[in-house]
Scaffold this active site. Structure first.
Site, mmCIF file in Angstrom:
data_model
loop_
_atom_site.group_PDB
_atom_site.id
_atom_site.type_symbol
_atom_site.label_atom_id
_atom_site.label_comp_id
_atom_site.label_asym_id
_atom_site.label_seq_id
_atom_site.Cartn_x
_atom_site.Cartn_y
_atom_site.Cartn_z
ATOM 1 N N ARG A 284 2.114 1.698 10.373
ATOM 2 C CA ARG A 284 1.699 1.953 8.994
ATOM 3 C C ARG A 284 2.917 1.764 8.089
ATOM 4 O O ARG A 284 3.859 2.561 8.131
ATOM 5 C CB ARG A 284 1.110 3.357 8.854
ATOM 6 C CG ARG A 284 0.625 3.668 7.446
ATOM 7 C CD ARG A 284 -0.157 4.976 7.401
ATOM 8 N NE ARG A 284 -1.512 4.804 7.930
ATOM 9 C CZ ARG A 284 -2.008 5.440 8.987
ATOM 10 N NH1 ARG A 284 -1.238 6.281 9.653
ATOM 11 N NH2 ARG A 284 -3.243 5.246 9.403
ATOM 12 N N GLU B 285 -6.310 0.497 14.895
ATOM 13 C CA GLU B 285 -6.991 -0.564 14.157
ATOM 14 C C GLU B 285 -6.084 -1.767 13.932
ATOM 15 O O GLU B 285 -4.943 -1.631 13.487
ATOM 16 C CB GLU B 285 -7.480 -0.039 12.804
ATOM 17 C CG GLU B 285 -8.253 -1.082 11.999
ATOM 18 C CD GLU B 285 -8.600 -0.614 10.593
ATOM 19 O OE1 GLU B 285 -8.902 -1.471 9.753
ATOM 20 O OE2 GLU B 285 -8.547 0.615 10.340
ATOM 21 N N ARG C 111 0.832 -1.202 0.000
ATOM 22 C CA ARG C 111 0.000 0.000 0.000
ATOM 23 C C ARG C 111 0.866 1.250 0.000
ATOM 24 O O ARG C 111 1.863 1.324 0.728
ATOM 25 C CB ARG C 111 -0.925 -0.003 1.227
ATOM 26 C CG ARG C 111 -1.865 -1.210 1.233
ATOM 27 C CD ARG C 111 -2.781 -1.249 2.420
ATOM 28 N NE ARG C 111 -3.551 -2.481 2.433
ATOM 29 C CZ ARG C 111 -4.429 -2.817 3.388
ATOM 30 N NH1 ARG C 111 -4.633 -1.986 4.395
ATOM 31 N NH2 ARG C 111 -5.084 -3.953 3.316
#
Length: 262
Positions: free
Chosen positions: A99, A171, A84
């Site tokens: 991340r 998350e 990503r």
């Protein structure tokens, strides 16, 4: 390994997914391979993209197929690498493992009849919560508002675990029911059982689009963050959750570097 073992025991078919997918499949699954805010890495001068999640190649695997109603639901557990761009990401969460641009993940993906999908959505969430409870994580579940849903999802639950390093919940998982959004674009259908009783009175039914569901069982980097930060002791050592000790050679703790411990 622990997550896959748990899912296979629950009847999920183990799969491994490729890193590359055609952009047409990616688009049919509801993702955008182009634009300034795309999360997708594209391969130059080709129609290929790096997969951002295993649901994309799994959906492509069944593209154009007509299944029998008796085959459904089909439960799959896929281990795959995810890529990503994290376009627009900033702040403290952009540092460390929270991340990242490439990570490994175990994803649950289910094909179901429309009548089965709501119950299966709850089943996927319950599996996630069972896994995270067994690891001793402190977490909360959020039923996401429609404004926070991606294009494919009809309903989505997010699971967030407490992360002391961030000073907030982060998350670690989600579970989505996409109903027939992806199936219509991928043309995945099933033949319903004939209606009208037994014998010659049975009436053939038209083919119906399946419902697709997906849920993250283990996104490796974020699980590492949650496990390490919530199990670190005052001396810097890490207590290994009991469920994972057989996969760590029987170790029950990780000692700080240079301490001489196990």
């Amino acid at each position: 390994n622990w997550t896959m073992q748990k899912l296979v025991a629950k009847g999920f078919q183990p799969m491994m997914t490729p890193d590359l997918v055609r952009d047409s499949v990616l688009e049919k699954c509801g993702f955008q391979p182009r634009g300034e805010t795309t999360q997708v890495y594209r391969v130059v001068d080709s129609d290929l993209c790096l997969a951002g999640t295993a649901e994309i190649p799994l959906g492509g695997y069944y593209m154009g197929k007509i299944l029998q109603e008796a085959e459904l639901p089909i439960r799959m557990a896929a281990y795959g690498r995810c890529f990503r761009t994290e376009a627009g990401a900033a702040g403290a969460a952009g540092k460390g493992l929270y991340r990242v641009h490439q990570f490994s993940k175990v994803e649950m993906f289910v094909l179901a009849t429309p009548e089965q999908s709501d119950a299966l959505h709850r089943e996927l969430l319950d599996i996630e919560l069972g896994l995270f409870s067994e690891l001793g994580l402190h977490f909360k579940v959020m039923d996401m508002a429609s404004s926070d849903l991606g294009a494919p999802a009809y309903r989505k639950f997010d699971v967030e675990a407490w992360m002391p390093g961030l000073g907030r919940y982060g998350e670690i998982s989600s579970a989505s029911n996409c109903t027939d959004y992806q199936a219509r674009r991928l043309n995945i259908r099933f033949k319903p059982a004939p209606a009208g009783g037994n014998g010659k009175g049975k009436k053939k039914q038209p083919n119906v689009f399946v419902h697709t569901l997906n849920a993250t069982a283990c996104a490796v980097p974020r699980m590492i963050v949650a496990i390490l930060e919530n199990n670190q002791q005052e001396d810097g050592s890490i207590t290994i959750p009991e469920a994972l000790r057989p996969f760590m050679g029987g170790q029950d703790r990780i000692a700080p570097a240079g301490s001489g411990g196990a």
